[in-house]
Design a protein around this motif. Structure first.
Motif, short mmCIF file in Angstrom:
data_model
loop_
_atom_site.label_atom_id
_atom_site.label_comp_id
_atom_site.label_asym_id
_atom_site.label_seq_id
_atom_site.Cartn_x
_atom_site.Cartn_y
_atom_site.Cartn_z
N ILE A 132 0.83 -1.20 0.00
CA ILE A 132 0.00 0.00 0.00
C ILE A 132 0.87 1.25 0.00
CG2 ILE A 132 -1.76 1.24 1.26
CD1 ILE A 132 -2.75 -1.35 2.27
N SER A 135 1.84 2.04 -3.53
CA SER A 135 0.77 2.72 -4.28
C SER A 135 0.56 4.14 -3.79
CB SER A 135 -0.57 2.02 -4.13
OG SER A 135 -0.42 0.66 -4.10
N CYS A 136 0.76 4.34 -2.49
CA CYS A 136 0.59 5.69 -1.92
C CYS A 136 1.60 6.64 -2.54
CB CYS A 136 0.76 5.60 -0.41
SG CYS A 136 0.50 7.14 0.44
N SER A 139 0.62 7.33 -6.23
CA SER A 139 -0.54 8.20 -6.44
C SER A 139 -0.30 9.59 -5.89
CB SER A 139 -1.80 7.59 -5.85
OG SER A 139 -1.61 7.27 -4.51
N GLN A 142 1.23 11.73 -8.47
CA GLN A 142 0.30 12.23 -9.48
C GLN A 142 -0.55 13.37 -8.93
OE1 GLN A 142 -0.34 11.18 -12.57
NE2 GLN A 142 0.60 9.16 -12.73
N ASN A 143 -1.01 13.24 -7.66
CA ASN A 143 -2.03 14.14 -7.15
C ASN A 143 -1.86 14.21 -5.64
OD1 ASN A 143 -4.36 15.38 -6.28
ND2 ASN A 143 -5.72 14.19 -7.59
N LEU A 146 -4.16 12.97 -2.62
CA LEU A 146 -4.46 11.56 -2.35
C LEU A 146 -3.67 11.00 -1.20
CD1 LEU A 146 -4.64 10.02 -5.90
CD2 LEU A 146 -6.49 10.34 -4.32
N LYS A 149 -5.54 10.26 2.08
CA LYS A 149 -6.60 9.25 1.94
C LYS A 149 -6.01 7.85 1.86
CE LYS A 149 -9.43 12.65 -0.37
NZ LYS A 149 -9.92 13.15 -1.65
N ILE A 150 -4.92 7.69 1.10
CA ILE A 150 -4.34 6.35 1.02
C ILE A 150 -3.65 5.99 2.33
CG2 ILE A 150 -2.88 4.83 -0.36
CD1 ILE A 150 -5.08 5.92 -1.98
N VAL A 152 -4.91 6.40 5.20
CA VAL A 152 -5.94 5.78 6.04
C VAL A 152 -5.95 4.27 5.80
CG1 VAL A 152 -8.42 5.59 6.34
CG2 VAL A 152 -7.36 7.83 6.20
N ILE A 153 -5.79 3.86 4.52
CA ILE A 153 -5.77 2.43 4.20
C ILE A 153 -4.54 1.79 4.84
CG2 ILE A 153 -5.71 0.75 2.34
CD1 ILE A 153 -7.06 2.71 0.58
N VAL B 39 -4.50 -1.04 -3.50
CA VAL B 39 -3.85 -0.72 -4.77
C VAL B 39 -4.89 -0.26 -5.79
CG1 VAL B 39 -2.68 -1.75 -6.73
CG2 VAL B 39 -1.85 -2.17 -4.43
N ALA B 42 -5.97 3.31 -4.91
CA ALA B 42 -4.95 4.31 -5.25
C ALA B 42 -4.92 4.55 -6.76
CB ALA B 42 -3.58 3.86 -4.75
N VAL B 46 -6.32 8.36 -8.76
CA VAL B 46 -5.58 9.31 -9.59
C VAL B 46 -6.52 10.00 -10.58
CG1 VAL B 46 -3.89 9.39 -11.44
CG2 VAL B 46 -3.36 8.18 -9.34
N VAL B 52 -12.46 8.38 -3.60
CA VAL B 52 -11.55 7.54 -2.79
C VAL B 52 -12.18 7.20 -1.44
CG1 VAL B 52 -9.38 7.58 -1.53
CG2 VAL B 52 -9.43 8.24 -3.90
N MET B 53 -12.77 8.17 -0.78
CA MET B 53 -13.30 7.90 0.56
C MET B 53 -14.46 6.91 0.51
SD MET B 53 -11.67 8.57 2.96
CE MET B 53 -10.37 9.46 3.70
N ILE B 56 -13.32 3.07 0.42
CA ILE B 56 -12.58 2.49 1.55
C ILE B 56 -13.32 1.26 2.08
CG2 ILE B 56 -11.77 2.99 3.89
CD1 ILE B 56 -10.14 4.58 2.38
N VAL B 59 -11.62 -2.18 2.25
CA VAL B 59 -10.49 -2.20 3.19
C VAL B 59 -11.01 -2.43 4.62
CG1 VAL B 59 -8.70 -0.77 4.17
CG2 VAL B 59 -9.10 -0.75 1.72
#
Lengths: 182, 145
Positions: A132, A135-136, A139, A142-143, A146, A149-150, A152-153, B39, B42, B46, B52-53, B56, B59
């Motif tokens: 993860i 991927s964090c 991403s 790119q932005n 994000l 938010k990632i 949190v995962i 994954v 994410a 983009v 995104v929220m 979740i 998960v």
């Protein structure tokens, strides 16, 4: 054969297990607790680190924030160290006549299972956080909205290592060796 | 040797191994589900950061599997007490099988959550619907397993 007047040698598994010293099981448990946890942490760090460094070529701003993924992976190794230290303080020396007593055997098995739990739970946790985290980083490059938010995962992922530590410590409380005869 | 002990002396090996199996395999499933759907989230985020929220959900479902394994592992581990109650090989094997049942069911549920969650979040028009179908499937898998 000493100790063969015991109850419970009613299956071939028992007859084999009763010959193995509880200290063998304890030592293997402690080694697995720290060794496999560190393996998980290292695996996670290399997965996330390589993505982070690659993505930072085009987006250097992500480097300092995304080190937090590496820290989450490292925490998994620290859990392994803590539990290994706790487990090794549970080892006591018992007189030779008591080594194969039922209570000693049970203590050895408890330390073994506790070590296995912590080791393998931390292994999968480290892997999960590493994937993860990678991927964090990608991403985030790119932005940048994000990232949080990632993250949190990633926090959900790192909870798995904590579950392993909790159960490992609860189980290690079962490791009570027989009292020394006065 | 005092004989205040009754029960089989190697039975705790199988009992503790059952508790270990419950936690380790459930954590494997939870990790797979979290990583694979993470994954997907994410990658999708983009293009559509606002979704995104909402995505979740897979998960969280995967994380719950780890908690199921934790509960069963603690119940098994506190049930192994030869001083309070004789612990025979029967009890050891029963604990081993219950730990394996919970753990392997959690592993399969976690793999299902990962694959479905990853596919589901990558299709933004279906995110909400698939997010609702999944918890049913995953809890059926793990509780009946």
């Amino acid at each position: 054969m000493s100790g063969s007047v015991m109850l419970g040698e009613s299956s071939s598994w028992s007859r084999a297990l009763v010959k193995i010293s509880p200290y063998t099981f304890s030592a293997i448990g402690i080694a697995v607790a720290i060794g496999v946890s560190v393996l998980g942490a290292a695996w996670g760090i290399y997965i996330t680190g390589s993505s982070l460094i690659g993505a930072a070529i085009k987006a250097p701003r992500i480097t300092s924030k995304n080190l937090i993924s590496v820290i989450f992976c490292e925490a998994v190794a620290i859990y392994g160290v803590i539990v290994a230290i706790i487990l090794q303080t549970k080892l006591e020396s018992v007189p030779a006549s008591q080594i194969y007593a039922p209570e000693s055997l049970r203590a050895g098995y408890a330390i073994f299972a506790s070590g296995i739990i912590v080791g393998f739970a931390n292994l999968v946790c480290g892997l999960c956080v590493g994937i993860i985290g990678s991927s964090c980083a990608l991403s985030d490059a790119q932005n940048s909205s994000l990232f949080v938010k990632i993250l949190v995962i990633e926090i959900f992922g790192s909870a798995l290592g904590l579950f392993g530590v909790i159960v490992g410590i609860i189980m290690s409380a079962q490791a009570s060796w027989p009292a020394k005869p006065v | 040797m005092s004989s205040s002990f009754s029960g089989d002396e190697t039975a705790p090996f199988f009992g503790f191994l059952g508790a270990a199996a419950a936690l380790v395999f459930s954590c494997m499933g939870a990790a797979y589900g979290t990583a694979k759907s993470g994954v997907g989230v994410a990658s999708m985020g983009v293009m559509r950061p606002e979704l995104v929220m909402k995505s979740i959900v897979p998960v969280v479902m995967a994380g719950v599997l780890g908690i199921y394994g934790l509960i069963i592992a603690v119940i098994i581990s506190t049930g192994i007490n030869p001083k309070a109650k004789s612990y025979y090989l029967f009890d050891g094997y029963a604990h081993l099988s219950s730990g394996l049942a919970c753990g392997l069911a959690g592993l399969s549920a976690g793999m299902a959550i990962g694959i479905v969650g990853d596919a589901g979040v990558r299709h933004p028009s279906f995110v909400f619907k698939i997010g609702m179908l999944e918890p049913m499937h995953s809890s059926q898998n793990s509780l009946l397993g």
